[in-house]
Design an enzyme around this catalytic site. Sequence first.
Site, PDB file in Angstrom:
ATOM      1  N   SER A 159       8.303  21.227 -46.360  1.00 36.82           N
ATOM      2  CA  SER A 159       9.520  22.025 -46.161  1.00 36.82           C
ATOM      3  C   SER A 159       9.077  23.473 -45.975  1.00 36.82           C
ATOM      4  O   SER A 159       7.946  23.828 -46.333  1.00 36.82           O
ATOM      5  CB  SER A 159      10.393  21.914 -47.415  1.00 36.82           C
ATOM      6  N   TYR A 219      11.347  21.725 -56.686  1.00 35.77           N
ATOM      7  CA  TYR A 219      11.241  21.365 -55.259  1.00 35.77           C
ATOM      8  C   TYR A 219      10.177  22.229 -54.575  1.00 35.77           C
ATOM      9  O   TYR A 219       9.320  21.727 -53.848  1.00 35.77           O
ATOM     10  CB  TYR A 219      12.610  21.548 -54.599  1.00 35.77           C
TER      11      TYR A 219
HETATM   12  N1  LIG Z   1      17.384  18.214 -44.899  1.00 35.49           N
HETATM   13  C1  LIG Z   1      16.730  19.328 -45.087  1.00 35.49           C
HETATM   14  O1  LIG Z   1      17.298  20.402 -45.010  1.00 35.49           O
HETATM   15  C2  LIG Z   1      15.248  19.296 -45.404  1.00 35.49           C
HETATM   16  C3  LIG Z   1      14.503  20.474 -45.199  1.00 35.49           C
HETATM   17  C4  LIG Z   1      13.139  20.450 -45.487  1.00 35.49           C
HETATM   18  C5  LIG Z   1      12.548  19.292 -45.936  1.00 35.49           C
HETATM   19  N2  LIG Z   1      13.307  18.161 -46.149  1.00 35.49           N
HETATM   20  C6  LIG Z   1      12.629  16.966 -46.626  1.00 35.49           C
HETATM   21  O2  LIG Z   1      12.843  15.914 -45.690  1.00 35.49           O
HETATM   22  C7  LIG Z   1      12.605  14.653 -46.345  1.00 35.49           C
HETATM   23  C8  LIG Z   1      13.711  13.690 -45.979  1.00 35.49           C
HETATM   24  O3  LIG Z   1      14.927  14.145 -46.564  1.00 35.49           O
HETATM   25  P1  LIG Z   1      16.293  14.175 -45.768  1.00 35.49           P
HETATM   26  O4  LIG Z   1      16.647  15.589 -45.591  1.00 35.49           O
HETATM   27  O5  LIG Z   1      16.257  13.271 -44.615  1.00 35.49           O
HETATM   28  O6  LIG Z   1      17.281  13.640 -46.938  1.00 35.49           O
HETATM   29  P2  LIG Z   1      18.066  12.262 -47.083  1.00 35.49           P
HETATM   30  O7  LIG Z   1      18.606  12.273 -48.471  1.00 35.49           O
HETATM   31  O8  LIG Z   1      19.021  12.096 -45.957  1.00 35.49           O
HETATM   32  O9  LIG Z   1      16.916  11.162 -46.945  1.00 35.49           O
HETATM   33  C9  LIG Z   1      15.961  10.956 -47.965  1.00 35.49           C
HETATM   34  C10 LIG Z   1      15.772   9.468 -48.159  1.00 35.49           C
HETATM   35  O10 LIG Z   1      14.779   9.274 -49.180  1.00 35.49           O
HETATM   36  C11 LIG Z   1      15.213   8.205 -49.999  1.00 35.49           C
HETATM   37  N3  LIG Z   1      14.605   8.294 -51.313  1.00 35.49           N
HETATM   38  C12 LIG Z   1      14.965   9.117 -52.347  1.00 35.49           C
HETATM   39  N4  LIG Z   1      14.208   8.862 -53.417  1.00 35.49           N
HETATM   40  C13 LIG Z   1      13.341   7.869 -53.065  1.00 35.49           C
HETATM   41  C14 LIG Z   1      12.314   7.194 -53.764  1.00 35.49           C
HETATM   42  N5  LIG Z   1      12.040   7.485 -55.046  1.00 35.49           N
HETATM   43  N6  LIG Z   1      11.616   6.248 -53.100  1.00 35.49           N
HETATM   44  C15 LIG Z   1      11.913   5.923 -51.821  1.00 35.49           C
HETATM   45  N7  LIG Z   1      12.886   6.531 -51.117  1.00 35.49           N
HETATM   46  C16 LIG Z   1      13.600   7.507 -51.739  1.00 35.49           C
HETATM   47  C17 LIG Z   1      16.721   8.362 -50.048  1.00 35.49           C
HETATM   48  O11 LIG Z   1      17.367   7.156 -50.452  1.00 35.49           O
HETATM   49  C18 LIG Z   1      17.033   8.751 -48.615  1.00 35.49           C
HETATM   50  O12 LIG Z   1      17.291   7.607 -47.818  1.00 35.49           O
HETATM   51  C19 LIG Z   1      12.501  14.979 -47.825  1.00 35.49           C
HETATM   52  O13 LIG Z   1      11.147  14.995 -48.217  1.00 35.49           O
HETATM   53  C20 LIG Z   1      13.100  16.362 -47.917  1.00 35.49           C
HETATM   54  O14 LIG Z   1      12.633  17.067 -49.047  1.00 35.49           O
HETATM   55  C21 LIG Z   1      14.633  18.152 -45.882  1.00 35.49           C
END
Ligand SMILES: NC(=O)c1ccc[n+]([C@@H]2O[C@H](COP(=O)([O-])OP(=O)(O)OC[C@H]3O[C@@H](n4cnc5c(N)ncnc54)[C@H](O)[C@@H]3O)[C@@H](O)[C@H]2O)c1
Length: 301
Positions: free
Chosen positions: A150, A163
């Site tokens: 991130s 985080y």
């Molecule tokens: N959306 C943003 O703004 C953003 C920005 C920077 C980084 N990220 C990162 O992107 C990645 C994906 O997140 P996203 O934004 O798509 O969110 P999201 O919540 O839509 O998707 C995350 C997925 O991970 C799954 N998950 C959660 N805990 C888990 C576990 N213990 N084991 C297996 N699966 C698990 C959830 O069920 C979900 O389907 C994450 O690492 C998040 O930190 C997101």
Amino acid sequence: MAMGDLRGKVAVITGAGSGFGREFARVAAGAGMAVVLVDVQADALAETAAALEAGGTTVMQRRLDVADGHALQTLAHDAWARFGAVHLLFNNAGVGTTGMVWEASVQDWEWVLGVNLWGAIHGVRAFVPRMLEAAAGDPGYRGHVVNTASVAGLVDPPLTGPYNVAKHAVVSLSETLYQDLSLVGDRVGCSVLCPSWVGTGIARADRNRDPRAVRTRTRAAAVGQALVDKVVSSAKTTAADVARLTFEAIAERRFWILPHPQALDAVRARHEALLAHAPPPDPYAALPQLRRQILDALHAP
Ligand SMILES: NC(=O)c1ccc[n+]([C@@H]2O[C@H](COP(=O)([O-])OP(=O)(O)OC[C@H]3O[C@@H](n4cnc5c(N)ncnc54)[C@H](O)[C@@H]3O)[C@@H](O)[C@H]2O)c1
């Protein structure tokens, strides 16, 4: 690996039930890959799997918690047994909490570090040795690992301590993986994805949490959660945009995947401050109204 080279290859994607993971799976399937979908949320996982299977993609799905190293080792074993090799690995599952860094409960720390950091460590440990073995045995083999970090792995916004700590560590894991891989050849590569806010399910990460966990329930946690809700829901970049940029980076074997160029001003300011022995600048300097809102909400009577 150019998109054309992906046909018939295999991608493993954690967090495939939602957000970036689901979009990685869609792009991989669209390129003709078989996909191994992993998520802790059974219904979301089944939904992604069904949609891709309906389009003719070969899907293996596994409900597991990425913080469980044994589960990832078993997954790697089973994926190799079924497909003979894995070519792309997306260590992507992630969750977040909010609050002052000194207030976060031990269970908050363990949960956030367990999923974001240990999930990626377990993924690297389970898959990279097998990828290197595949490269040693087949001159045509190419592999690539993408770790989702991130912008919070490059600067440290307030109110998201665990985080930030986890994502900085994922950046470090990825940079070290890059350096170590460079000592053993060039057929397994890696990238780190560092987006700013994108409209996904991340603001509702609690949905997959043990209801018995001790959560941080302070005013700062509520202010941080309101901030995350706001920035995620108003984000203009989509998860599909991020997935497209990620596959472009894989094709170019580019290490840094930075979908939000405007966020890099804060990264530059952090590094310049460091080199000048100055304290860390405000990561929200470009959005002064955001800091004002945080301060007003924290100190309201
Ligand atoms: N959306 C943003 O703004 C953003 C920005 C920077 C980084 N990220 C990162 O992107 C990645 C994906 O997140 P996203 O934004 O798509 O969110 P999201 O919540 O839509 O998707 C995350 C997925 O991970 C799954 N998950 C959660 N805990 C888990 C576990 N213990 N084991 C297996 N699966 C698990 C959830 O069920 C979900 O389907 C994450 O690492 C998040 O930190 C997101």
